[in-house]
Scaffold this active site. Structure first.
Site, PDB file in Angstrom:
ATOM      1  N   VAL A 280     -12.565  27.058 -13.468  1.00 60.79           N
ATOM      2  CA  VAL A 280     -11.857  25.920 -13.272  1.00 60.79           C
ATOM      3  C   VAL A 280     -12.465  24.731 -13.630  1.00 60.79           C
ATOM      4  CG1 VAL A 280     -10.698  24.650 -11.395  1.00 60.79           C
ATOM      5  CG2 VAL A 280     -10.137  26.934 -11.429  1.00 60.79           C
ATOM      6  N   GLU A 285      -7.293  21.036 -16.434  1.00 60.94           N
ATOM      7  CA  GLU A 285      -5.911  21.451 -15.940  1.00 60.94           C
ATOM      8  C   GLU A 285      -4.682  20.227 -16.277  1.00 60.94           C
ATOM      9  OE1 GLU A 285      -8.659  23.560 -13.572  1.00 60.94           O
ATOM     10  OE2 GLU A 285      -8.568  21.349 -13.969  1.00 60.94           O
ATOM     11  N   ASP A 327      11.805   6.114 -50.588  1.00 67.67           N
ATOM     12  CA  ASP A 327      12.977   5.980 -51.489  1.00 67.67           C
ATOM     13  C   ASP A 327      13.048   4.496 -51.788  1.00 67.67           C
ATOM     14  OD1 ASP A 327      13.991   8.385 -51.497  1.00 67.67           O
ATOM     15  OD2 ASP A 327      15.619   8.187 -50.094  1.00 67.67           O
ATOM     16  N   ASP A 637      17.507   9.936 -47.388  1.00 66.45           N
ATOM     17  CA  ASP A 637      18.898   9.952 -46.858  1.00 66.45           C
ATOM     18  C   ASP A 637      19.661  10.869 -47.334  1.00 66.45           C
ATOM     19  OD1 ASP A 637      19.217   8.726 -49.266  1.00 66.45           O
ATOM     20  OD2 ASP A 637      18.643   6.839 -48.806  1.00 66.45           O
ATOM     21  N   ASP A 641      17.556  15.259 -50.541  1.00 61.07           N
ATOM     22  CA  ASP A 641      16.161  14.942 -49.829  1.00 61.07           C
ATOM     23  C   ASP A 641      15.744  16.040 -48.599  1.00 61.07           C
ATOM     24  OD1 ASP A 641      15.892  12.619 -51.271  1.00 61.07           O
ATOM     25  OD2 ASP A 641      16.927  11.384 -49.914  1.00 61.07           O
ATOM     26  N   ASN A 703     -14.374  17.334 -16.189  1.00 58.02           N
ATOM     27  CA  ASN A 703     -14.625  18.595 -16.304  1.00 58.02           C
ATOM     28  C   ASN A 703     -16.058  19.112 -16.380  1.00 58.02           C
ATOM     29  OD1 ASN A 703     -11.638  18.866 -18.015  1.00 58.02           O
ATOM     30  ND2 ASN A 703     -11.937  20.019 -16.154  1.00 58.02           N
ATOM     31  N   GLU A 706     -17.824  18.180 -13.290  1.00 58.78           N
ATOM     32  CA  GLU A 706     -17.913  19.449 -12.372  1.00 58.78           C
ATOM     33  C   GLU A 706     -18.374  20.317 -12.617  1.00 58.78           C
ATOM     34  OE1 GLU A 706     -12.744  17.878 -11.923  1.00 58.78           O
ATOM     35  OE2 GLU A 706     -13.381  19.679 -12.915  1.00 58.78           O
ATOM     36  N   ASP A 735      -7.175  12.244 -10.740  1.00 59.28           N
ATOM     37  CA  ASP A 735      -7.584  12.083 -12.232  1.00 59.28           C
ATOM     38  C   ASP A 735      -5.915  12.048 -13.096  1.00 59.28           C
ATOM     39  OD1 ASP A 735     -10.062  11.807 -12.563  1.00 59.28           O
ATOM     40  OD2 ASP A 735     -10.422  13.646 -13.692  1.00 59.28           O
TER      41      ASP A 735
END
Length: 908
Positions: A280, A285, A327, A637, A641, A703, A706, A735
């Site tokens: 984890v 996450e 264009d 347009d 195209d 992360n 951790e 977070d």
């Protein structure tokens, strides 16, 4: 379906389609409906809300989270499972509603085909449903009719067709059937064919239907669009790589820990908890939701610049755009013809203003002048207004032209002369010589009510009218129009034409002494030359500045138009697209003779523009540019195209003049059709992408911290300093809002003075990885120290076992949690820029970041001090000594990053 009809006589064409000039019989038509099917263009399968929702889960990081939730369920960790599924649901909801709103906005029904059609069936004129047209039908068209199928002109009278959806040009094109038929050959091309989705602006015609449904040019383009595969955006490619790497790392870590635990006689449940905590700690996450929010905010910001993004991922692709293929008509220019130059004898005037607005000034040698200074000007404008079959209409403050744009421009310049002046007042129309492309002129005969005097007013091509004039008007005096003066007028006309101006000449004749029955015959003889007016579809006011900004930011702009080379070059030079002497305009014929290698070399090495380009050629250019590594934004347009729009990395359709097919194929829509809006969108896209990198760094720093916290605990052989549920409380609790707030960070200075972000450029490069490792290590060391000190104050010592449900352990892991969560607030301030100090950026400039930090701090206290969260997240209140460790580590992170940026600035 559409049969080839090249180089055949008219009779052979009819025979080829088993048709006669009298049309098909009802039974023949019924049989052909069975053979060819209905006259309808197949559209792609309609989107559904379910497919949109399902697509939100097609992401590597989301898959990892779903696997983690499944494992948590397997081991009975319902808290962890619930939290993970909650964040996955939030991410899917954000993405779904943004894309759902975009699809609902753009959902369209094909409106290009006509509803009804008049055909010859069983020898009689009959109105039928357009979907029942079949090849071989004889279609009857009149001015204003929509063309319901492709067909060859059998008979026509002065036919002009608006083919804007194919050519991209607002000027109606002349259709010729008679002249070619008389030669006994049918040369099927744009001149003697009409196409589904276009309309007749003048004249009438009898048409042999040669193609219906998917056998039309419209159907062919729809097929081409379907053949073009959509490719991943740069961010999608990066996130797939990132998701793959994170997945592999999480699996490896989890597997190694499970193996080690197996041989260490640790229970399966405890082993899983430890492995799960490590896995984890690696998985970001909150990242999918943060990306969705950032891109969603980006979509809303783009709307402020009149850019509607259809999909979230299209927003970030703007940051990598290296070439804009634009264009001309309606994007670089206004798609509104405007009179800019007036020639009166020896006087030359210029006119300003915006499009069809009847407000503007007249200038002589750059000096503003009163229009009344030139009495001849009113005469000139009166001729332009009277020799006119068009009109102006206003709706919701927007002025539009009903009729020919050239004639509309004459009406507008007359309003600039004197808004309330009625040029018809005092005049009565007597007769008219209508415009003919053979004669290249028209004349209207009017009688003045007050004097009874009859005047013929004439408008036409300058080279034609010059030869018909014997005198010229200067002021209110007549003078002989000598050969030398005619040559001078021709020279002025040539000079105006080289500026890409569309030029009309104006003359008149007093018909005094001419019998009324001879008015028509004498109306265009021995004319008096009055002057000329030159008009152009002018560039938009802010386009030149936008192109300058593109050049400064490393973006190449290429104009691709169906217009003529002279017009293309004049506009391109006026807006700064072509500046050097070796700049080149390549037309469609030249392009076909060039190899891909030669074409690529010219595009990348020279200033270049393309003129007289077909849809297939536009698609070839888009394909070639992508093949050579460019990230392209392609504007369009028309129906023609659509394939190129879909092939481009960013297909940009026009919102005002764009067809439904073009909008459907595009990724974004310019609601104001303005080129400058593309550049503003690219700037915003760069900001969004830069912010994406900021919060990816921010999330991964968390992360990494951790992960290091758990790893250091393993190395020191102490209990796990932080639990899996507490990691989730950081990643998905404190977070989340800060990472969202980085998506609202304003543009950094000079963001448009750097090259585009490379599609190959990693979201986190080597320097970024080294940066997050160092910052994460500081945070982890602080967390482990806070954990150990808290444990020791409670009587624990190294080597001792402890119950993971004990008050001491929960309080100590809460201290580690507080360190990691609060140091992220310092990291948040520093993540706002990789190189600039917080104080240079402005500490309070991003109010969302300040607010997010405050709210996250409140959330942290709620988690630690509210009994409900304490029980659910395994937390307890901490002591003042723990708070001292929190504050010291937070300051250390902030000071370290400030020092790194200062050192980097000195090196630069």
């Amino acid at each position: 379906m559409e049969k080839q009809i090249y180089n055949l006589t008219t009779e052979e064409v009819l025979k080829r389609f088993d048709a006669t000039i009298a049309g098909l019989t009802s039974s023949q038509a019924t049989e052909r409906i069975k053979q060819y099917g209905k006259n309808a263009v197949a559209r792609k399968q309609s989107w559904s809300w379910f497919s949109l929702l399902l697509n939100q889960f097609n992401d590597a990081l989301v898959w990892i989270l779903l696997v983690a939730a499944s494992l948590a369920l397997f081991f009975g960790e319902f808290r962890d499972m619930t939290i993970i599924l909650l964040i996955v649901g939030i991410n899917a909801t954000i993405g779904f509603f943004q894309e759902y709103k975009a699809e609902k906005t753009l959902e369209n029904i094909r409106r290009l085909a006509a509803d009804k059609a008049v055909v010859l069936r069983d020898g009689e004129r009959t109105e039928i449903d357009a979907s029942l047209l079949v090849p071989g039908d004889i279609l009857v068209l009149a001015s204003g009719d929509s063309v319901a199928a492709d067909g060859y002109l059998l008979e026509s009278y002065d036919v002009y067709a608006n083919e804007f959806i194919f050519t991209g040009e607002s000027k109606s094109g002349k259709k010729q059937s008679g002249a070619i038929v008389e030669q006994g050959l049918v040369l099927a091309d744009m001149d003697n064919m009409v196409f589904m989705g276009t309309s007749l602006t003048r004249g009438s015609a009898t048409v042999l239907v040669t193609g219906t449904g998917m056998g039309t040019q419209l159907g062919n383009i729809a097929h081409m669009v379907g053949e073009v595969r959509e490719e991943d955006t740069p961010l999608q490619k990066q996130m797939k790589i990132l998701g793959r790497d994170v997945s592999i790392l999480a699996v490896i870590i989890g597997t190694l820990v499970m193996i080690a635990g197996y041989y260490s006689n640790v229970s399966l449940y405890e082993n899983f908890l430890f492995a799960f905590a490590l896995a984890v700690s690696v998985v970001p996450e909150g990242l999918p939701a943060a990306i969705s929010v950032a891109l969603s905010l980006g979509m809303k910001k783009l709307l402020k610049y009149n850019v509607l993004a259809k999909k979230l991922n299209a927003v970030e692709t703007l940051a990598s755009v290296s070439i804009i293929c634009s264009d001309k008509t309606g994007t670089i220019t206004r798609n509104e013809l405007m009179v800019t130059n007036i020639v009166l004898g020896d006087d030359e005037l210029t006119v300003d203003g915006q499009g069809y607005q009847g407000e503007g000034n007249f200038y002589s040698f750059g000096r503003k002048v009163a229009s009344t200074q030139f009495p001849q000007l009113e005469t000139l404008l009166r001729i332009g207004v009277i020799c006119n079959d068009s009109g102006l209409s206003e709706k919701d403050g927007i002025i539009s032209i009903a009729g020919d744009p050239t004639e509309g421009a004459l009406l507008v310049v007359a309003k600039k002369f004197q808004k309330d002046l009625d040029f018809y007042a005092g005049w009565k129309k007597v007769d008219e010589n209508p415009f003919s492309s053979d004669r290249m002129r028209m004349s209207v005969i009017c009688a003045e009510k007050s004097s009874g005097k009859t005047i013929s007013f004439v408008k036409g091509s300058p080279d034609v009218l010059i030869e018909l004039c014997t005198h010229k008007l200067i002021g209110d005096q007549l003078f002989e129009f000598t050969a030398a003066e005619k040559q001078k007028a021709k020279s002025v006309y040539d000079a105006m034409s080289k500026q890409a101006l569309r030029v009309l000449a104006f003359a008149q004749k007093d018909l005094e002494g001419v019998a009324s029955e001879d008015f028509i015959a004498q109306a265009e003889k021995n004319l008096v030359w009055v002057g000329m007016m030159g008009m152009i579809d002018p560039p938009r006011a802010d386009v030149h500045k936008a192109i300058d900004e593109c050049l400064k930011s490393g973006i190449k702009v290429i104009m691709i138009t169906g217009d003529y080379e002279v017009t293309a070059e004049a506009i391109a030079r006026k807006v700064g697209l072509l500046r050097s002497s070796n700049a080149e305009v390549i037309n469609g014929k030249t392009l076909d003779l060039m190899s891909d290698e030669d074409l690529a070399a010219r595009i990348f090495e020279k200033e270049i523009a393309f003129a007289r380009i077909t849809p297939e050629q536009k698609l070839r250019i888009a394909t070639l540019l992508k093949k050579n590594g460019a990230v392209i934004a392609m504007t369009g347009d028309g129906v023609n195209d659509a394939p190129a729009l879909k092939r481009a990395d960013i297909g940009v359709a026009m919102g005002l003049i764009g067809t439904d097919v073009a909008k459907e194929a595009s990724d974004m829509i310019l609601l104001d059709d303005n080129f400058a809006s593309i550049v503003r969108a690219i700037k915003e896209g760069r900001t969004i992408y830069q912010n994406l990198r900021k919060f990816v760094y921010y999330v991964f720093t968390s992360n990494v911290s951790e992960f290091f916290t758990v790893i250091i605990g393993v190395l020191l052989q102490i209990p796990i300093p932080i639990a899996a549920v507490q990691i989730l409380a950081i990643d998905l609790g404190t977070d989340i809002l800060p990472s969202f707030s980085l998506g609202a960070e304003p543009s950094e200075p000079n963001i448009m003075h750097r090259k585009p972000f490379s599609a190959k450029e990693k979201i986190i490069d080597a320097a970024g990885v080294w940066r997050l490792i160092r910052v994460g290590l500081i945070m982890a060391i602080g967390a482990v120290i806070a954990f150990v000190l808290s444990m020791k104050r409670g009587g624990w010592d190294f080597g001792n076992k402890i119950d993971v449900s004990s008050v001491l352990y929960i309080k100590s892991t809460t201290a580690a949690y507080a360190v990691l969560a609060m140091t992220q607030m310092a990291n948040l301030m520093q993540a706002r820029s990789e190189t600039l100090s917080v104080f240079t950026l402005g500490f309070f400039k991003n109010k969302y970041a300040i607010g997010a930090a405050l709210i996250s701090t409140v959330i942290l206290f709620l988690f630690m001090y509210v009994p409900f969260f304490q029980k659910y997240l395994h937390m307890l209140p901490i002591t003042w000594q723990d708070w001292m460790a929190v504050m010291i580590t937070t300051v250390a992170v902030f000071v370290f990053e400030e020092g790194r940026k200062a050192e980097q600035k000195v090196k630069i």
